[in-house]
Motif scaffolding. Structure first.
Motif, PDB file in Angstrom:
ATOM      1  N   ARG A 147       0.180  -3.661  -3.510  1.00 14.99           N
ATOM      2  CA  ARG A 147       0.850  -3.975  -2.432  1.00 14.99           C
ATOM      3  C   ARG A 147       0.972  -2.543  -2.490  1.00 14.99           C
ATOM      4  O   ARG A 147       1.543  -2.434  -0.647  1.00 14.99           O
ATOM      5  N   ARG A 148       2.299  -2.085  -3.393  1.00 14.12           N
ATOM      6  CA  ARG A 148       3.286  -0.634  -2.687  1.00 14.12           C
ATOM      7  C   ARG A 148       2.075  -0.306  -2.813  1.00 14.12           C
ATOM      8  O   ARG A 148       2.675   0.944  -1.742  1.00 14.12           O
TER       9      ARG A 148
ATOM     10  N   LEU B 241       0.920  -0.530   1.067  1.00 14.75           N
ATOM     11  CA  LEU B 241       1.881   0.163   1.568  1.00 14.75           C
ATOM     12  C   LEU B 241       1.988   1.860   2.194  1.00 14.75           C
ATOM     13  O   LEU B 241       2.028   2.161   3.530  1.00 14.75           O
TER      14      LEU B 241
ATOM     15  N   GLU C 259       1.523   3.696   5.403  1.00 13.44           N
ATOM     16  CA  GLU C 259       2.495   4.679   6.383  1.00 13.44           C
ATOM     17  C   GLU C 259       1.224   5.838   6.498  1.00 13.44           C
ATOM     18  O   GLU C 259       2.641   6.783   7.407  1.00 13.44           O
TER      19      GLU C 259
ATOM     20  N   MET D 159      -2.370  -4.319   7.795  1.00 15.63           N
ATOM     21  CA  MET D 159      -1.463  -4.307   7.968  1.00 15.63           C
ATOM     22  C   MET D 159      -1.496  -6.307   6.872  1.00 15.63           C
ATOM     23  O   MET D 159      -0.740  -7.527   6.155  1.00 15.63           O
TER      24      MET D 159
ATOM     25  N   ILE E 126      -2.113  -6.769   3.140  1.00 15.93           N
ATOM     26  CA  ILE E 126      -0.607  -6.683   2.355  1.00 15.93           C
ATOM     27  C   ILE E 126       0.186  -8.125   2.662  1.00 15.93           C
ATOM     28  O   ILE E 126       0.525  -8.401   1.899  1.00 15.93           O
TER      29      ILE E 126
END
Length: 338
Positions: free
Chosen positions: A27-28, A31, A35, A48, A51
């Motif tokens: 998940r990280r 993300l 970005e 998104m 996620i």
């Protein structure tokens, strides 16, 4: 994936595999990846969404990727049936560049000379229009001048249009005929063009070997490929293969039915007699296909280049030289009469 696909989407699976191998939090990692995308593209919205599903923790990574169309049905089945997600994603990545189409190899030795022939006949038609005007003008000065110009007998619209039509037909037949048989009826193509079988074999046996190495059984791999293989014409082949495996019958029968080269079918017969593992068989076969393809394609391209360029040169030289002679003749008579 289209030619103009989002580069961030194209690189997503490579990025995921790298992060998963390094033990990063999935998940990280996603993300951080999101970005990097500064614009609100369709891909970012899908990412998104993936996620958010991951945060809920109700589905596995491969199911989420499939839900948000980062994996198609075939790719999803590969990951699900692999021993682990990383091996499955690696398997998907290894197939993304699979392409046995030989059109690029045909452009210079076949389609360029055929285009030259087409434009030569088209040029002849254009010149016949000019020639008619010149002859009509010269006949006003001398009614008998046409017999002294030395106009070739084939300089007629019927022959010019026939030559143009035939050359366009042959070019279209070679182009669209190859595209159709290569995708939909490869068995027809293998019967007359063994190099295509070796080209297909380079990818097909690699895919099978990759699936076996990822822990998928030969029968299961054949069933998966019979539904979603990237070349539709080979899906019935994999279906036949799965049925033969299920009935514990000889596999070389399916390869003979689809006109694979003897060197492949003989290798399969030998491996079945010696009870060699499927993994070893597929590895040996893709190595054989690599070798045979490299040797055959060079010879085939040389043959194509010699034959088609020779025909193009003959057509162009004969018509071109006759056109030049006529231009000189008409110019000479015009000069004399004026």
């Amino acid at each position: 994936m289209s030619f103009f696909s989002d580069p961030y989407e194209s690189f997503l699976l490579d990025y995921l595999v790298t992060k998963l191998e390094n033990g990063s939090n999935t998940r990280r990692a996603l993300l951080l990846y999101s970005e990097q995308i500064t614009r609100e593209t369709k891909f970012k919205k899908r990412l998104m969404g993936a996620i958010k599903d991951m945060e809920m923790g109700k589905h596995k990574l491969e199911a989420i990727l499939h839900k948000h169309k980062f994996l198609n049905s075939f790719q999803y089945s590969l990951v699900v049936n692999s021993t682990n997600t990383i091996d499955g994603l690696k398997l998907v990545l290894s197939f993304k560049k699979a392409n046995s189409n030989l059109l690029l190899k045909m452009i210079n030795p076949i389609f360029v000379p055929m285009s030259i022939i087409i434009f030569t006949f088209y040029g002849l038609i254009m010149y016949l229009d000019l020639l008619q005007k010149d002859v009509a003008q010269l006949k006003k000065l001398n009614p008998d001048v046409e017999q002294f110009l030395g106009i070739p007998k084939y300089f007629t619209y019927d022959i010019a249009y026939s030559g143009l039509g035939i050359s366009i037909f042959i070019t279209a037949l070679l182009f669209f005929g190859y595209i159709y048989t290569e995708q939909a009826k490869p068995a027809w193509l293998y019967k007359v063009f063994k190099t295509q079988a070796f080209s297909d074999g380079r990818f097909m046996f690699r895919i099978l070997n990759g699936m076996l190495s990822a822990g998928i059984s030969f029968h299961k791999a054949s069933l998966i490929l019979s539904k979603d293989y990237f070349k539709p014409g080979l899906r019935p082949f994999f279906k036949d293969l799965a049925e033969l495996i299920n009935k514990n019958k000889k596999l070389f029968v399916a390869f003979e039915k689809y006109n694979f080269p003897t060197i492949i079918t003989a290798d399969i017969k030998l491996s079945e007699l010696s009870k060699t593992s499927f993994s070893d068989v597929t590895r040996a076969l893709y190595q054989t296909c690599d070798t045979m393809y490299e040797k055959n394609i060079v010879y085939m391209v040389l043959q194509w280049r010699f034959m088609f360029w020779m025909i193009a040169m003959l057509v162009t030289v004969i018509i071109g030289s006759d056109v030049i002679n006529l231009v000189i003749s008409t110019f000479t008579f015009k000069t004399l009469y004026h």
